[in-house]
Design a protein around this motif. Sequence first.
Motif, PDB file in Angstrom:
ATOM      1  N   VAL A   4     -10.222  -4.711  58.379  1.00 45.01           N
ATOM      2  CA  VAL A   4      -9.207  -5.190  57.447  1.00 45.01           C
ATOM      3  C   VAL A   4      -9.796  -5.209  56.039  1.00 45.01           C
ATOM      4  N   SER A   5      -8.983  -4.767  55.084  1.00 35.08           N
ATOM      5  CA  SER A   5      -9.386  -4.756  53.683  1.00 35.08           C
ATOM      6  C   SER A   5      -8.172  -5.113  52.832  1.00 35.08           C
ATOM      7  N   LYS A   6      -8.406  -5.344  51.560  1.00 34.11           N
ATOM      8  CA  LYS A   6      -7.314  -5.619  50.625  1.00 34.11           C
ATOM      9  C   LYS A   6      -7.306  -4.548  49.552  1.00 34.11           C
ATOM     10  N   GLU A   7      -6.118  -4.064  49.237  1.00 29.89           N
ATOM     11  CA  GLU A   7      -5.936  -3.105  48.151  1.00 29.89           C
ATOM     12  C   GLU A   7      -5.103  -3.791  47.079  1.00 29.89           C
ATOM     13  N   PHE A   8      -5.409  -3.502  45.840  1.00 33.30           N
ATOM     14  CA  PHE A   8      -4.674  -4.078  44.721  1.00 33.30           C
ATOM     15  C   PHE A   8      -3.878  -2.979  44.031  1.00 33.30           C
ATOM     16  N   ILE A   9      -2.585  -3.226  43.854  1.00 32.15           N
ATOM     17  CA  ILE A   9      -1.682  -2.302  43.177  1.00 32.15           C
ATOM     18  C   ILE A   9      -1.319  -2.940  41.849  1.00 32.15           C
ATOM     19  N   HIS A  10      -1.512  -2.214  40.757  1.00 28.16           N
ATOM     20  CA  HIS A  10      -1.236  -2.738  39.418  1.00 28.16           C
ATOM     21  C   HIS A  10      -0.154  -1.889  38.774  1.00 28.16           C
ATOM     22  N   GLU A  11       0.912  -2.540  38.350  1.00 31.93           N
ATOM     23  CA  GLU A  11       1.998  -1.886  37.624  1.00 31.93           C
ATOM     24  C   GLU A  11       2.487  -2.826  36.524  1.00 31.93           C
ATOM     25  N   GLY A  12       2.298  -2.415  35.287  1.00 33.82           N
ATOM     26  CA  GLY A  12       2.768  -3.230  34.168  1.00 33.82           C
ATOM     27  C   GLY A  12       2.125  -4.592  34.146  1.00 33.82           C
ATOM     28  N   ARG A  13       2.957  -5.637  34.120  1.00 29.07           N
ATOM     29  CA  ARG A  13       2.467  -7.020  34.053  1.00 29.07           C
ATOM     30  C   ARG A  13       2.156  -7.612  35.420  1.00 29.07           C
ATOM     31  N   TYR A  14       2.324  -6.829  36.487  1.00 26.01           N
ATOM     32  CA  TYR A  14       2.202  -7.374  37.829  1.00 26.01           C
ATOM     33  C   TYR A  14       1.129  -6.657  38.645  1.00 26.01           C
ATOM     34  N   CYS A  15       0.604  -7.392  39.614  1.00 24.00           N
ATOM     35  CA  CYS A  15      -0.390  -6.861  40.535  1.00 24.00           C
ATOM     36  C   CYS A  15      -0.030  -7.395  41.926  1.00 24.00           C
ATOM     37  N   ALA A  16      -0.182  -6.556  42.935  1.00 24.72           N
ATOM     38  CA  ALA A  16       0.058  -6.986  44.312  1.00 24.72           C
ATOM     39  C   ALA A  16      -1.214  -6.787  45.128  1.00 24.72           C
ATOM     40  N   GLU A  17      -1.519  -7.766  45.948  1.00 26.26           N
ATOM     41  CA  GLU A  17      -2.653  -7.710  46.857  1.00 26.26           C
ATOM     42  C   GLU A  17      -2.094  -7.407  48.250  1.00 26.26           C
ATOM     43  N   ILE A  18      -2.395  -6.218  48.762  1.00 28.43           N
ATOM     44  CA  ILE A  18      -1.834  -5.764  50.024  1.00 28.43           C
ATOM     45  C   ILE A  18      -2.945  -5.656  51.063  1.00 28.43           C
ATOM     46  N   ALA A  46       6.380   0.909  44.114  1.00 27.10           N
ATOM     47  CA  ALA A  46       7.735   1.219  43.646  1.00 27.10           C
ATOM     48  C   ALA A  46       8.492  -0.068  43.306  1.00 27.10           C
ATOM     49  N   ALA A  47       8.335  -1.088  44.130  1.00 28.14           N
ATOM     50  CA  ALA A  47       9.014  -2.361  43.860  1.00 28.14           C
ATOM     51  C   ALA A  47       8.498  -2.995  42.570  1.00 28.14           C
ATOM     52  N   LEU A  48       7.194  -2.947  42.342  1.00 24.04           N
ATOM     53  CA  LEU A  48       6.646  -3.505  41.102  1.00 24.04           C
ATOM     54  C   LEU A  48       7.142  -2.725  39.887  1.00 24.04           C
ATOM     55  N   ARG A  49       7.242  -1.414  40.006  1.00 27.28           N
ATOM     56  CA  ARG A  49       7.756  -0.607  38.887  1.00 27.28           C
ATOM     57  C   ARG A  49       9.183  -0.993  38.534  1.00 27.28           C
ATOM     58  N   ARG A  50       9.993  -1.292  39.561  1.00 27.79           N
ATOM     59  CA  ARG A  50      11.387  -1.699  39.331  1.00 27.79           C
ATOM     60  C   ARG A  50      11.492  -3.144  38.865  1.00 27.79           C
ATOM     61  N   GLY A  51      10.405  -3.898  38.995  1.00 25.64           N
ATOM     62  CA  GLY A  51      10.450  -5.318  38.662  1.00 25.64           C
ATOM     63  C   GLY A  51      11.033  -6.148  39.787  1.00 25.64           C
ATOM     64  N   ASP A  52      11.132  -5.589  40.984  1.00 20.49           N
ATOM     65  CA  ASP A  52      11.680  -6.277  42.150  1.00 20.49           C
ATOM     66  C   ASP A  52      10.551  -7.037  42.850  1.00 20.49           C
ATOM     67  N   LEU A  53      10.263  -8.217  42.346  1.00 16.59           N
ATOM     68  CA  LEU A  53       9.137  -9.000  42.851  1.00 16.59           C
ATOM     69  C   LEU A  53       9.369  -9.500  44.270  1.00 16.59           C
ATOM     70  N   ALA A  54      10.614  -9.793  44.619  1.00 13.12           N
ATOM     71  CA  ALA A  54      10.910 -10.258  45.979  1.00 13.12           C
ATOM     72  C   ALA A  54      10.594  -9.151  46.984  1.00 13.12           C
ATOM     73  N   GLU A  55      10.931  -7.930  46.670  1.00  5.60           N
ATOM     74  CA  GLU A  55      10.630  -6.804  47.560  1.00  5.60           C
ATOM     75  C   GLU A  55       9.130  -6.569  47.645  1.00  5.60           C
ATOM     76  N   ALA A  56       8.438  -6.611  46.520  1.00  3.36           N
ATOM     77  CA  ALA A  56       6.989  -6.411  46.501  1.00  3.36           C
ATOM     78  C   ALA A  56       6.279  -7.502  47.306  1.00  3.36           C
ATOM     79  N   ALA A  57       6.813  -8.713  47.273  1.00  6.05           N
ATOM     80  CA  ALA A  57       6.196  -9.832  47.986  1.00  6.05           C
ATOM     81  C   ALA A  57       6.310  -9.691  49.501  1.00  6.05           C
ATOM     82  N   LYS A  58       7.173  -8.808  49.986  1.00  4.04           N
ATOM     83  CA  LYS A  58       7.275  -8.555  51.426  1.00  4.04           C
ATOM     84  C   LYS A  58       6.002  -7.886  51.957  1.00  4.04           C
TER      85      LYS A  58
END
Length: 71
Positions: A4-18, A46-58
């Motif tokens: 198991v590892s974590k990847e970080f996705i950065h788009e604009g003002r947001y970052c997701a830890e997956i 794609a969700a972060l690019r759209r600004g759809d934080l609820a979708e990205a949080a899934k």
Amino acid sequence: MTRVSKEFIHEGRYCAEIQVELIEDDTAWSPYLSPVDVHKLEAARAALRRGDLAEAAKYGRVFELTPVAAE
């Protein structure tokens, strides 16, 4: 073998830890991601690019990045 590892996705003002699983074997491509994990990363980006934080949080934790002024 997987680990198991974590990847970080950065788009604009947001970052997701997956969380993903890295597949390790004796090939030159090791370690690599499964197609399912690649799809997760692409969907989160794609969700972060759209600004759809609820979708990205899934797919993982979402962070808002705040610039810090250097002094």
